[in-house]
Enzyme design. Structure first.
Site, PDB file in Angstrom:
ATOM      1  N   GLU A 137       0.914  -1.096  -0.012  1.00  0.00           N
ATOM      2  CA  GLU A 137       0.096  -0.097   0.030  1.00  0.00           C
ATOM      3  C   GLU A 137       0.946   1.945  -0.128  1.00  0.00           C
ATOM      4  O   GLU A 137       0.147   2.116  -0.387  1.00  0.00           O
ATOM      5  CB  GLU A 137      -0.868   0.034   0.924  1.00  0.00           C
ATOM      6  N   GLY A 138       1.667   1.394   0.578  1.00  0.00           N
ATOM      7  CA  GLY A 138       2.599   2.588   0.462  1.00  0.00           C
ATOM      8  C   GLY A 138       3.694   2.536  -0.701  1.00  0.00           C
ATOM      9  O   GLY A 138       3.136   4.178  -1.208  1.00  0.00           O
ATOM     10  N   HIS A 139       3.861   2.120  -2.045  1.00  0.00           N
ATOM     11  CA  HIS A 139       4.091   1.807  -3.142  1.00  0.00           C
ATOM     12  C   HIS A 139       2.307   2.870  -3.589  1.00  0.00           C
ATOM     13  O   HIS A 139       2.424   3.469  -4.848  1.00  0.00           O
ATOM     14  CB  HIS A 139       4.394   0.460  -3.594  1.00  0.00           C
ATOM     15  N   VAL A 193       2.946   4.847   4.567  1.00  0.00           N
ATOM     16  CA  VAL A 193       2.062   4.060   5.017  1.00  0.00           C
ATOM     17  C   VAL A 193       1.592   2.798   6.244  1.00  0.00           C
ATOM     18  O   VAL A 193       3.831   2.591   5.855  1.00  0.00           O
ATOM     19  CB  VAL A 193       1.386   3.431   3.978  1.00  0.00           C
ATOM     20  N   SER A 239       6.255  -2.663   4.932  1.00  0.00           N
ATOM     21  CA  SER A 239       8.134  -2.269   3.631  1.00  0.00           C
ATOM     22  C   SER A 239       8.033  -3.985   3.291  1.00  0.00           C
ATOM     23  O   SER A 239       7.618  -4.798   3.865  1.00  0.00           O
ATOM     24  CB  SER A 239       9.133  -2.223   4.888  1.00  0.00           C
TER      25      SER A 239
HETATM   26  P1  AMP Z   1      11.280   0.970  -2.227  1.00  0.00           P
HETATM   27  O1  AMP Z   1      10.199   0.082  -3.244  1.00  0.00           O
HETATM   28  O2  AMP Z   1      11.797   0.538  -0.774  1.00  0.00           O
HETATM   29  O3  AMP Z   1      12.623   1.151  -3.265  1.00  0.00           O
HETATM   30  O4  AMP Z   1       9.949   1.624  -1.851  1.00  0.00           O
HETATM   31  C1  AMP Z   1       9.505   2.727  -3.242  1.00  0.00           C
HETATM   32  C2  AMP Z   1       9.489   4.332  -3.163  1.00  0.00           C
HETATM   33  O5  AMP Z   1       7.522   3.914  -1.750  1.00  0.00           O
HETATM   34  C3  AMP Z   1      10.212   5.059  -2.110  1.00  0.00           C
HETATM   35  O6  AMP Z   1      10.024   6.717  -2.331  1.00  0.00           O
HETATM   36  C4  AMP Z   1       9.777   4.400  -0.711  1.00  0.00           C
HETATM   37  O7  AMP Z   1       9.876   5.590   0.567  1.00  0.00           O
HETATM   38  C5  AMP Z   1       8.369   4.243  -0.790  1.00  0.00           C
HETATM   39  N1  AMP Z   1       7.960   3.595   0.536  1.00  0.00           N
HETATM   40  C6  AMP Z   1       7.737   2.558   1.071  1.00  0.00           C
HETATM   41  N2  AMP Z   1       7.113   2.433   1.416  1.00  0.00           N
HETATM   42  C7  AMP Z   1       6.174   3.016   2.019  1.00  0.00           C
HETATM   43  C8  AMP Z   1       5.627   3.353   3.128  1.00  0.00           C
HETATM   44  N3  AMP Z   1       5.613   2.302   4.064  1.00  0.00           N
HETATM   45  N4  AMP Z   1       4.939   4.986   3.205  1.00  0.00           N
HETATM   46  C9  AMP Z   1       5.282   5.518   2.078  1.00  0.00           C
HETATM   47  N5  AMP Z   1       5.892   4.634   0.975  1.00  0.00           N
HETATM   48  C10 AMP Z   1       6.752   3.719   1.190  1.00  0.00           C
END
Ligand code: AMP
Length: 281
Positions: free
Chosen positions: A35-37, A176, A185
């Site tokens: 959900e963060g992505h 998120v 994560s």
């Molecule tokens: P990653 O795939 O982990 O490199 O993350 C890609 C993007 O998603 C980055 O800008 C992260 O900061 C963002 N992101 C990862 N987890 C979260 C989260 N829990 N809430 C908000 N953004 C996130």
């Protein structure tokens, strides 16, 4: 939704979008969506324009003993999730497309890369800054969306954009969380059920700090100590760092007088998790 595997196909897609008068909104990721992505993609969509997401597990930002090989990957699942929120294109390059034989340039954002995760992950932020600069040059976005979960990364990208005069607007997006507060994560899949339960200590400790600041606490040392002791009391947690730093410079502060970041990193089993919160007087 288009799947683009090469730099040239991205450039061509971007030309087509711009010819139709659409702005380019970009969300760089390493995939294995949660959900963060999706919150970043939804925000990029809501802001208008054509949304392009990159999925690239960037070998340059992993240390030799880190989790590059076992980092979770599932392109088909990611494809469906991106499609469901209305993403227009995914850039999904091979490693050789990003780092062809003979690649040798790296970028370093000197001061902001030193503290916090920079201490325990030497070379990590050089890998991040290098891949993001490459992605920006390939995608040429008008806006790019970054989560505040990776707060130091966000600050480094903001500095890179400013120092290198990159014509892109960086949009920070809120963290998120799972219903129990754990920051979402891709690495949460590494956690055993016991570690998963223990990992909520990060958020609970940061919440405690928030409450202390709201109640008038201004002493950074007391906040750091309190957060540290709370995490240390969890037997499954092994602390990497707990820091109270200026939200802009990421340098340690003594008192909470400006926007301040409380940032934590800890291992639960083999999973290294990070979390943070912003506090203000
Ligand atoms: P990653 O795939 O982990 O490199 O993350 C890609 C993007 O998603 C980055 O800008 C992260 O900061 C963002 N992101 C990862 N987890 C979260 C989260 N829990 N809430 C908000 N953004 C996130």
């Amino acid at each position: 939704m288009e799947i683009l595997r090469t730099v040239e196909s991205v450039r061509e897609w971007v030309r087509r979008q711009r010819a139709q008068g659409r702005a380019i909104h970009f969300v760089p990721t390493m995939g294995y969506f949660h959900e963060g992505h999706l919150s970043l993609m939804r925000r990029a969509k809501a802001d208008g324009g054509a949304v392009i997401v990159s999925i690239f597990v960037n070998p340059l930002q992993f240390g030799p003993h880190e989790d590059y090989a076992r980092y979770p990957r599932d392109f088909e699942r990611d494809r469906q999730m991106a499609e469901s929120v209305g993403v227009d294109a995914i850039f999904y390059p091979e490693v050789a497309e990003m780092y062809p034989e003979g690649f040798q340039t790296e970028v370093r954002v000197k001061e902001l890369s030193k503290p916090l995760c920079g201490k325990s992950r030497p070379g990590h932020f050089e890998g991040v800054a290098t891949v993001v600069l490459k992605l920006f040059n390939i995608v040429t976005p008008d806006r790019a969306y970054f989560g505040m979960k990776d707060y130091q990364q966000l600050r480094i990208i903001q500095q890179l954009v400013r120092d290198m005069n990159l014509p892109v607007e960086i949009v920070p997006c809120p963290i998120v969380r799972e219903p129990d507060g754990l920051a979402m994560s891709s690495r949460n899949v590494y956690l055993s059920p016991e570690e998963r339960a223990a990992a909520t200590v990060l958020y609970r400790s940061l919440q405690w700090a928030q409450e202390q600041v709201a109640a008038g606490e201004r002493n950074a040392h007391a906040l750091r100590e309190g957060v540290y002791q709370r995490i240390a009391a969890e037997p499954l947690a092994r602390i990497d760092y707990v820091e109270v730093v200026d939200a802009e410079t990421l340098q340690p502060v003594e008192r909470i007088e400006r926007p301040t970041l409380i940032a934590v990193a800890a291992f639960f089993g083999t999973a290294r998790l990070i979390d943070n919160t912003l506090v203000s007087p």
